[in-house]
Design a protein around this motif. Structure first.
Motif, PDB file in Angstrom:
ATOM      1  N   VAL A  49      -7.933 -24.890 -43.742  1.00  0.00           N
ATOM      2  CA  VAL A  49      -6.893 -23.952 -43.312  1.00  0.00           C
ATOM      3  C   VAL A  49      -5.612 -24.289 -44.064  1.00  0.00           C
ATOM      4  CG1 VAL A  49      -5.501 -23.157 -41.349  1.00  0.00           C
ATOM      5  CG2 VAL A  49      -7.921 -23.739 -41.010  1.00  0.00           C
ATOM      6  N   ASP A  50      -4.905 -23.244 -44.492  1.00  0.00           N
ATOM      7  CA  ASP A  50      -3.610 -23.445 -45.138  1.00  0.00           C
ATOM      8  C   ASP A  50      -2.693 -22.300 -44.727  1.00  0.00           C
ATOM      9  OD1 ASP A  50      -1.598 -24.524 -46.710  1.00  0.00           O
ATOM     10  OD2 ASP A  50      -2.506 -23.980 -48.619  1.00  0.00           O
ATOM     11  N   VAL A  51      -1.408 -22.575 -44.665  1.00  0.00           N
ATOM     12  CA  VAL A  51      -0.383 -21.570 -44.413  1.00  0.00           C
ATOM     13  C   VAL A  51       0.615 -21.692 -45.553  1.00  0.00           C
ATOM     14  CG1 VAL A  51       1.435 -20.789 -42.846  1.00  0.00           C
ATOM     15  CG2 VAL A  51      -0.700 -21.737 -41.915  1.00  0.00           C
ATOM     16  N   PHE A  52       0.945 -20.557 -46.178  1.00  0.00           N
ATOM     17  CA  PHE A  52       1.839 -20.599 -47.327  1.00  0.00           C
ATOM     18  C   PHE A  52       2.688 -19.332 -47.368  1.00  0.00           C
ATOM     19  CE2 PHE A  52      -2.518 -19.536 -48.342  1.00  0.00           C
ATOM     20  CZ  PHE A  52      -2.421 -18.298 -48.961  1.00  0.00           C
ATOM     21  N   PRO A  53       3.844 -19.370 -48.061  1.00  0.00           N
ATOM     22  CA  PRO A  53       4.744 -18.213 -48.092  1.00  0.00           C
ATOM     23  C   PRO A  53       4.153 -17.045 -48.877  1.00  0.00           C
ATOM     24  CG  PRO A  53       5.710 -20.094 -49.254  1.00  0.00           C
ATOM     25  CD  PRO A  53       4.381 -20.526 -48.744  1.00  0.00           C
ATOM     26  N   ILE A  54       4.425 -15.853 -48.383  1.00  0.00           N
ATOM     27  CA  ILE A  54       4.056 -14.620 -49.087  1.00  0.00           C
ATOM     28  C   ILE A  54       5.183 -14.312 -50.060  1.00  0.00           C
ATOM     29  CG2 ILE A  54       3.680 -12.130 -48.830  1.00  0.00           C
ATOM     30  CD1 ILE A  54       2.511 -12.757 -46.025  1.00  0.00           C
ATOM     31  N   THR A  55       4.849 -14.173 -51.337  1.00  0.00           N
ATOM     32  CA  THR A  55       5.889 -13.954 -52.342  1.00  0.00           C
ATOM     33  C   THR A  55       5.780 -12.611 -53.057  1.00  0.00           C
ATOM     34  OG1 THR A  55       4.598 -15.114 -54.029  1.00  0.00           O
ATOM     35  CG2 THR A  55       6.158 -16.434 -52.726  1.00  0.00           C
ATOM     36  N   ASN A  56       4.723 -11.826 -52.742  1.00  0.00           N
ATOM     37  CA  ASN A  56       4.595 -10.492 -53.331  1.00  0.00           C
ATOM     38  C   ASN A  56       3.552  -9.721 -52.530  1.00  0.00           C
ATOM     39  OD1 ASN A  56       5.090  -8.360 -55.183  1.00  0.00           O
ATOM     40  ND2 ASN A  56       5.333  -9.829 -56.843  1.00  0.00           N
ATOM     41  N   ARG A  57       3.178  -8.521 -52.971  1.00  0.00           N
ATOM     42  CA  ARG A  57       2.341  -7.625 -52.166  1.00  0.00           C
ATOM     43  C   ARG A  57       0.869  -7.991 -52.097  1.00  0.00           C
ATOM     44  NH1 ARG A  57       3.958  -1.693 -53.956  1.00  0.00           N
ATOM     45  NH2 ARG A  57       1.760  -1.549 -53.484  1.00  0.00           N
ATOM     46  N   TYR A  58       0.309  -8.587 -53.160  1.00  0.00           N
ATOM     47  CA  TYR A  58      -1.119  -8.905 -53.189  1.00  0.00           C
ATOM     48  C   TYR A  58      -1.341 -10.383 -53.481  1.00  0.00           C
ATOM     49  CZ  TYR A  58      -2.312  -3.967 -53.266  1.00  0.00           C
ATOM     50  OH  TYR A  58      -2.463  -2.649 -52.925  1.00  0.00           O
ATOM     51  N   LEU A  59      -2.248 -10.980 -52.735  1.00  0.00           N
ATOM     52  CA  LEU A  59      -2.679 -12.346 -53.009  1.00  0.00           C
ATOM     53  C   LEU A  59      -3.877 -12.284 -53.950  1.00  0.00           C
ATOM     54  CD1 LEU A  59      -2.882 -15.437 -52.510  1.00  0.00           C
ATOM     55  CD2 LEU A  59      -4.346 -14.884 -50.540  1.00  0.00           C
ATOM     56  N   ARG A  60      -3.789 -13.035 -55.036  1.00  0.00           N
ATOM     57  CA  ARG A  60      -4.954 -13.170 -55.914  1.00  0.00           C
ATOM     58  C   ARG A  60      -5.771 -14.346 -55.389  1.00  0.00           C
ATOM     59  NH1 ARG A  60      -5.361 -15.887 -61.665  1.00  0.00           N
ATOM     60  NH2 ARG A  60      -4.888 -17.547 -60.242  1.00  0.00           N
TER      61      ARG A  60
ATOM     62  N   GLN B 208      -4.974 -14.191 -42.043  1.00  0.00           N
ATOM     63  CA  GLN B 208      -4.365 -13.776 -40.773  1.00  0.00           C
ATOM     64  C   GLN B 208      -5.455 -13.447 -39.752  1.00  0.00           C
ATOM     65  OE1 GLN B 208      -1.571 -14.977 -41.860  1.00  0.00           O
ATOM     66  NE2 GLN B 208      -0.182 -13.467 -41.031  1.00  0.00           N
ATOM     67  N   ASN B 209      -6.492 -14.256 -39.704  1.00  0.00           N
ATOM     68  CA  ASN B 209      -7.612 -14.101 -38.762  1.00  0.00           C
ATOM     69  C   ASN B 209      -8.451 -12.848 -39.002  1.00  0.00           C
ATOM     70  OD1 ASN B 209      -7.015 -16.512 -37.302  1.00  0.00           O
ATOM     71  ND2 ASN B 209      -5.274 -15.426 -36.418  1.00  0.00           N
ATOM     72  N   ARG B 210      -8.328 -12.222 -40.173  1.00  0.00           N
ATOM     73  CA  ARG B 210      -9.133 -11.063 -40.554  1.00  0.00           C
ATOM     74  C   ARG B 210     -10.126 -11.507 -41.626  1.00  0.00           C
ATOM     75  NH1 ARG B 210      -5.796  -7.415 -43.614  1.00  0.00           N
ATOM     76  NH2 ARG B 210      -7.101  -7.683 -45.429  1.00  0.00           N
ATOM     77  N   LEU B 211     -11.409 -11.354 -41.348  1.00  0.00           N
ATOM     78  CA  LEU B 211     -12.435 -11.746 -42.313  1.00  0.00           C
ATOM     79  C   LEU B 211     -12.356 -10.827 -43.528  1.00  0.00           C
ATOM     80  CD1 LEU B 211     -14.891 -13.636 -42.807  1.00  0.00           C
ATOM     81  CD2 LEU B 211     -16.312 -11.838 -41.794  1.00  0.00           C
ATOM     82  N   VAL B 212     -12.096 -11.421 -44.704  1.00  0.00           N
ATOM     83  CA  VAL B 212     -11.986 -10.628 -45.927  1.00  0.00           C
ATOM     84  C   VAL B 212     -13.100 -10.920 -46.930  1.00  0.00           C
ATOM     85  CG1 VAL B 212      -9.500 -10.208 -45.721  1.00  0.00           C
ATOM     86  CG2 VAL B 212     -10.313 -12.223 -46.979  1.00  0.00           C
ATOM     87  N   VAL B 213     -13.754 -12.062 -46.799  1.00  0.00           N
ATOM     88  CA  VAL B 213     -14.871 -12.413 -47.680  1.00  0.00           C
ATOM     89  C   VAL B 213     -15.985 -12.995 -46.822  1.00  0.00           C
ATOM     90  CG1 VAL B 213     -15.659 -13.905 -49.572  1.00  0.00           C
ATOM     91  CG2 VAL B 213     -13.372 -12.881 -49.667  1.00  0.00           C
ATOM     92  N   ASP B 214     -17.191 -12.458 -46.994  1.00  0.00           N
ATOM     93  CA  ASP B 214     -18.386 -12.965 -46.310  1.00  0.00           C
ATOM     94  C   ASP B 214     -19.535 -12.763 -47.287  1.00  0.00           C
ATOM     95  OD1 ASP B 214     -20.343 -13.821 -44.604  1.00  0.00           O
ATOM     96  OD2 ASP B 214     -20.054 -12.227 -43.121  1.00  0.00           O
TER      97      ASP B 214
ATOM     98  N   GLN C 123       2.466  -6.779 -44.354  1.00  0.00           N
ATOM     99  CA  GLN C 123       3.885  -6.470 -44.529  1.00  0.00           C
ATOM    100  C   GLN C 123       4.697  -7.065 -43.384  1.00  0.00           C
ATOM    101  OE1 GLN C 123       3.512  -2.155 -44.857  1.00  0.00           O
ATOM    102  NE2 GLN C 123       4.020  -2.331 -47.029  1.00  0.00           N
ATOM    103  N   GLY C 124       5.911  -7.474 -43.707  1.00  0.00           N
ATOM    104  CA  GLY C 124       6.832  -7.960 -42.700  1.00  0.00           C
ATOM    105  C   GLY C 124       6.549  -9.362 -42.189  1.00  0.00           C
ATOM    106  N   GLN C 125       5.657 -10.082 -42.851  1.00  0.00           N
ATOM    107  CA  GLN C 125       5.343 -11.444 -42.432  1.00  0.00           C
ATOM    108  C   GLN C 125       5.780 -12.403 -43.548  1.00  0.00           C
ATOM    109  OE1 GLN C 125       2.135 -12.316 -40.161  1.00  0.00           O
ATOM    110  NE2 GLN C 125       1.992 -10.285 -39.281  1.00  0.00           N
ATOM    111  N   PRO C 126       6.420 -13.505 -43.195  1.00  0.00           N
ATOM    112  CA  PRO C 126       6.892 -14.432 -44.230  1.00  0.00           C
ATOM    113  C   PRO C 126       5.804 -15.365 -44.763  1.00  0.00           C
ATOM    114  CG  PRO C 126       7.587 -15.196 -42.078  1.00  0.00           C
ATOM    115  CD  PRO C 126       6.906 -13.854 -41.868  1.00  0.00           C
ATOM    116  N   ARG C 127       4.767 -15.608 -43.959  1.00  0.00           N
ATOM    117  CA  ARG C 127       3.723 -16.561 -44.356  1.00  0.00           C
ATOM    118  C   ARG C 127       2.341 -15.949 -44.144  1.00  0.00           C
ATOM    119  NH1 ARG C 127       7.747 -18.919 -42.223  1.00  0.00           N
ATOM    120  NH2 ARG C 127       7.085 -18.811 -40.064  1.00  0.00           N
TER     121      ARG C 127
END
Length: 136
Positions: free
Chosen positions: A22-33, A55-61, A78-82
């Protein structure tokens, strides 16, 4: 979790995981690569199941059957800092079992978190695990 960052010559830093990280990190733009891979020597015979949540949403399985890196883009909330990322693999391996000096339990690797304004043309964009290009 995550092991300390490593860098191979001429490459972007990356970090290995254990079976669950688990990791938490700042959002710095619209899409995470998301760029990730597995590396057990027997992956072609014994695929590794990979699950990634943002954010607790399964995106890869998926099951990975090769050591080739996978690159996908995920829209940051949107609207979330991390951003909270959680990753699990179905199995780990120890390089020391294959004659290497590394005794860690290795799960998967992630390249350094990178955010972009827009994915490049033709890139895999993931909205959730069921709609992932890798799930089709």
């Amino acid at each position: 979790g995550f092991y300390d960052a490593e860098t191979l010559p001429g490459q972007t830093p990356f970090r290995w995981t254990t079976a669950h990280a688990v990791d938490v990190f700042p959002i710095t733009n619209r899409y995470l690569r998301l760029r990730y891979w597995v590396n057990p020597p027997d992956v072609e015979r014994r695929p590794v199941g990979v699950r990634i949540w943002l954010q607790n949403r399964l995106v890869v399985d998926t099951s990975l059957r090769t050591v080739a890196p996978v690159t996908e883009y995920v829209r940051a909330p949107q609207g979330q800092p991390r951003l909270l990322l959680e990753a699990r693999v179905s199995r780990t391996w120890k390089p020391s079992d294959y004659g290497r000096p590394d005794t860690r339990d290795i799960g998967m690797a992630f390249e350094e978190w990178t955010f972009v304004a827009e994915p490049p043309p033709g890139a895999a964009v993931v909205t959730d695990a069921l709609q992932s290009p890798r799930s089709r």
